[in-house]
Design a protein around this motif. Sequence first.
Motif, PDB file in Angstrom:
ATOM      1  N   ASP A  99     -26.923  11.313 -16.675  1.00 34.96           N
ATOM      2  CA  ASP A  99     -27.802  12.122 -15.830  1.00 34.96           C
ATOM      3  C   ASP A  99     -27.546  13.613 -16.034  1.00 34.96           C
ATOM      4  O   ASP A  99     -28.484  14.405 -16.190  1.00 34.96           O
ATOM      5  N   GLU A 100     -26.277  13.983 -16.050  1.00 38.87           N
ATOM      6  CA  GLU A 100     -25.939  15.400 -16.086  1.00 38.87           C
ATOM      7  C   GLU A 100     -26.112  16.010 -17.468  1.00 38.87           C
ATOM      8  O   GLU A 100     -26.534  17.176 -17.587  1.00 38.87           O
ATOM      9  N   VAL A 101     -25.823  15.263 -18.526  1.00 37.17           N
ATOM     10  CA  VAL A 101     -25.998  15.830 -19.861  1.00 37.17           C
ATOM     11  C   VAL A 101     -27.477  16.093 -20.133  1.00 37.17           C
ATOM     12  O   VAL A 101     -27.854  17.089 -20.763  1.00 37.17           O
ATOM     13  N   SER A 102     -28.337  15.225 -19.612  1.00 32.12           N
ATOM     14  CA  SER A 102     -29.770  15.446 -19.744  1.00 32.12           C
ATOM     15  C   SER A 102     -30.219  16.631 -18.902  1.00 32.12           C
ATOM     16  O   SER A 102     -30.960  17.507 -19.372  1.00 32.12           O
ATOM     17  N   ALA A 103     -29.754  16.690 -17.661  1.00 30.37           N
ATOM     18  CA  ALA A 103     -30.135  17.785 -16.762  1.00 30.37           C
ATOM     19  C   ALA A 103     -29.650  19.133 -17.265  1.00 30.37           C
ATOM     20  O   ALA A 103     -30.255  20.179 -16.977  1.00 30.37           O
ATOM     21  N   ALA A 104     -28.543  19.138 -18.035  1.00 32.39           N
ATOM     22  CA  ALA A 104     -28.007  20.389 -18.577  1.00 32.39           C
ATOM     23  C   ALA A 104     -28.833  20.918 -19.748  1.00 32.39           C
ATOM     24  O   ALA A 104     -28.610  22.043 -20.193  1.00 32.39           O
ATOM     25  N   PRO A 134     -11.770  17.756 -12.423  1.00 32.31           N
ATOM     26  CA  PRO A 134     -12.523  17.349 -11.244  1.00 32.31           C
ATOM     27  C   PRO A 134     -13.945  16.950 -11.638  1.00 32.31           C
ATOM     28  O   PRO A 134     -14.540  17.570 -12.528  1.00 32.31           O
ATOM     29  N   PRO A 135     -14.519  15.932 -11.006  1.00 29.44           N
ATOM     30  CA  PRO A 135     -15.826  15.421 -11.435  1.00 29.44           C
ATOM     31  C   PRO A 135     -16.966  16.421 -11.302  1.00 29.44           C
ATOM     32  O   PRO A 135     -17.981  16.288 -11.998  1.00 29.44           O
ATOM     33  N   ASP A 136     -16.816  17.411 -10.432  1.00 29.84           N
ATOM     34  CA  ASP A 136     -17.891  18.389 -10.262  1.00 29.84           C
ATOM     35  C   ASP A 136     -17.783  19.570 -11.222  1.00 29.84           C
ATOM     36  O   ASP A 136     -18.658  20.441 -11.232  1.00 29.84           O
ATOM     37  N   ARG A 137     -16.734  19.624 -12.029  1.00 32.39           N
ATOM     38  CA  ARG A 137     -16.542  20.771 -12.908  1.00 32.39           C
ATOM     39  C   ARG A 137     -17.417  20.759 -14.168  1.00 32.39           C
ATOM     40  O   ARG A 137     -17.925  21.807 -14.581  1.00 32.39           O
ATOM     41  N   PRO A 138     -17.621  19.629 -14.851  1.00 35.49           N
ATOM     42  CA  PRO A 138     -18.277  19.674 -16.161  1.00 35.49           C
ATOM     43  C   PRO A 138     -19.725  20.152 -16.155  1.00 35.49           C
ATOM     44  O   PRO A 138     -20.124  20.915 -17.050  1.00 35.49           O
ATOM     45  N   PHE A 139     -20.530  19.710 -15.192  1.00 35.01           N
ATOM     46  CA  PHE A 139     -21.965  19.991 -15.269  1.00 35.01           C
ATOM     47  C   PHE A 139     -22.299  21.477 -15.292  1.00 35.01           C
ATOM     48  O   PHE A 139     -23.061  21.928 -16.161  1.00 35.01           O
TER      49      PHE A 139
END
Length: 305
Positions: free
Chosen positions: A39-44, A284-289
Amino acid sequence: MTSSSVSAPPCIRIGSAPDSWGVWFPDDPQQVPWRRFLDEVSAAGYEWIELGPYGYLPTDPARLADETGSRGLSVSAGTVFTGLHHGPDVWDRTWEHVAGIAALTRAMGAGHLVVIPSFWRDDKTGAVLEDRVLSAEQWRHLTTQTERLAREVRDRYGLRVVAHPHADTHIDTEENVTRFLDATDPDLVSLCLDTGHYAYCGGDSVELIETYGERIGYLHLKQVDPAVLAEVVADGVPFGPAVARGVMCEPPGGVPALEPVLAAARRLEVDLFAIVEQDMYPCPPDRPFPIARRTRDYLRSCGRP
């Protein structure tokens, strides 16, 4: 001449990988779940991804195709770790490991298999697993067995092997990278130039591209924090703990500068994948996006689509 007969100009396709989300293992409670990564790699803003560690993403091709396709994502490559310098004795178990990954990689429409040498010291504990320097016989094994692997992967799965220089492995420094390239068949073995790992080990990516351009088959875009690198080198810190210290940093805050690297790659006038990898396990899970989104914007500012 009609427009249909004019070939498209060479391009550099930008993507990202599970590594940029702190994913190093097929299953680890410290890592983001695979659906969140997709989800996040696409949204990025990325359209290309690598498979990452085998088993992190679904290994059923039909399911993975559904999951990636629904998010507008395509796969550029799979990745394997090998200990080919140990010679023919490890071939059978190496091939057993490689074959499943190669099959999934091909089923997903990708054309590359990234081959990373095994570590000479444990990437978590720092325990020395074997000599840091290969013997002449081990170098022969490494090069001839890599060629054998590349031939088998090409003939059976239609994939191109790209060897990945990596910190704490035997293909690391400029000396070892060039020795490896000089001893392998360019028709079989290309290089996955990881700009961060090469800088970590003292190499100049632009110089390597300009000198061995015909061997550059794939890129990993990554930067090193010079201050942290100086500390980990001085302290003899293994790669895993060095990553935990933040040795791999968010572009454009480190080295090498990526704009000259991309410019040198464009001068090769060949199609290339350039996959963003910012090693940061654990994180932390919120850091990469947010980092991934900023990095995508930064790469656009370098003139890449």
